[in-house]
Design a protein around this motif. Structure first.
Motif, PDB file in Angstrom:
ATOM      1  N   THR A 144       0.481  -1.076  -0.096  1.00 13.75           N
ATOM      2  CA  THR A 144      -0.043   0.164   0.204  1.00 13.75           C
ATOM      3  C   THR A 144       1.188   1.147  -0.347  1.00 13.75           C
ATOM      4  OG1 THR A 144      -1.428  -0.913   0.968  1.00 13.75           O
ATOM      5  CG2 THR A 144      -1.814   1.273   1.300  1.00 13.75           C
ATOM      6  N   ASP A 145       0.301   2.054  -1.044  1.00 11.34           N
ATOM      7  CA  ASP A 145       0.973   3.328  -1.312  1.00 11.34           C
ATOM      8  C   ASP A 145       2.740   3.502  -1.808  1.00 11.34           C
ATOM      9  OD1 ASP A 145      -1.358   4.842  -0.082  1.00 11.34           O
ATOM     10  OD2 ASP A 145      -0.777   4.813   2.176  1.00 11.34           O
ATOM     11  N   GLU A 149       1.226   0.878  -6.983  1.00 11.30           N
ATOM     12  CA  GLU A 149      -0.477   1.044  -7.086  1.00 11.30           C
ATOM     13  C   GLU A 149      -0.554   2.030  -8.196  1.00 11.30           C
ATOM     14  OE1 GLU A 149      -2.756   1.008  -3.570  1.00 11.30           O
ATOM     15  OE2 GLU A 149      -1.206   2.095  -2.256  1.00 11.30           O
TER      16      GLU A 149
END
Length: 185
Positions: A144-145, A149
């Protein structure tokens, strides 16, 4: 793109085309100890959460690639001299009720070649092959992040959800992982 065809594009500021090729299992084994291992070590050294903790020994990276030969479809981005600049793998689900789906795994681009669209081209090659061989759904996960992404969202992947503390990054810190999917065809 045909699974054995090579796609080319010019890399800004660098001589010659970068080719995206699907490697045979024999080619994966031949390149495991050198180009593919170096690519994986570079990814971990530069902070990519791809299943390994730092420092990743070249021998361990080579063993992983040797084990992937034949178990995964592998595409590589190769410079004119044959140096591996990036790679992606596609894992097919072997369950009777999941033969329509696959997983994109280990999309990595060497830090010297980032920002030139190789990740997007590698992903497109794997997606095209998946669709051409009857897969209708792909999944993947990424930290995530992470910069990845933006790539996945820009290529039409849909967020399925986020799991906190799912995997450790190369430094050993637990991080959230975002799951993505993409329908093909």
């Amino acid at each position: 793109m045909n699974e054995r065809n090579e796609a080319s594009s010019m890399r800004p500021g660098r001589p010659g085309p970068t080719r995206i090729r699907r490697l045979t299992p024999e080619e994966v084994r031949e390149r495991a100890a050198d180009g593919l291992a170096a690519l994986l070590v570079d990814a971990v050294d530069s902070g990519a959460s791809v299943g390994f903790l730092a420092p990743l020994e070249r021998e361990r990276a080579a063993a992983w690639w040797s084990g992937a030969a034949g178990a995964r479809d592998v595409w590589a981005a190769l410079d004119p001299a044959g140096r591996v600049l990036g790679a992606v793998t596609l894992v097919r689900d072997d369950k009777a009720n999941g033969r329509h789906r696959g997983e994109i795994a280990r999309l990595v681009v060497h830090r010297d070649a980032r920002g030139q669209g190789l990740g997007r081209r590698l992903l497109a090659a794997a997606e095209a092959h998946a669709a051409a061989t009857g897969l209708s759904l792909l999944v993947l996960d990424t930290q995530t992040d992470s910069p990845a992404e933006r790539l996945y969202q820009g290529c039409g992947w849909t967020v399925a959800g986020t799991i906190p503390d799912y995997a450790a990054d190369p430094a050993g810190t637990l991080c959230a992982t975002t799951l993505y999917y993409k329908r093909l065809g």
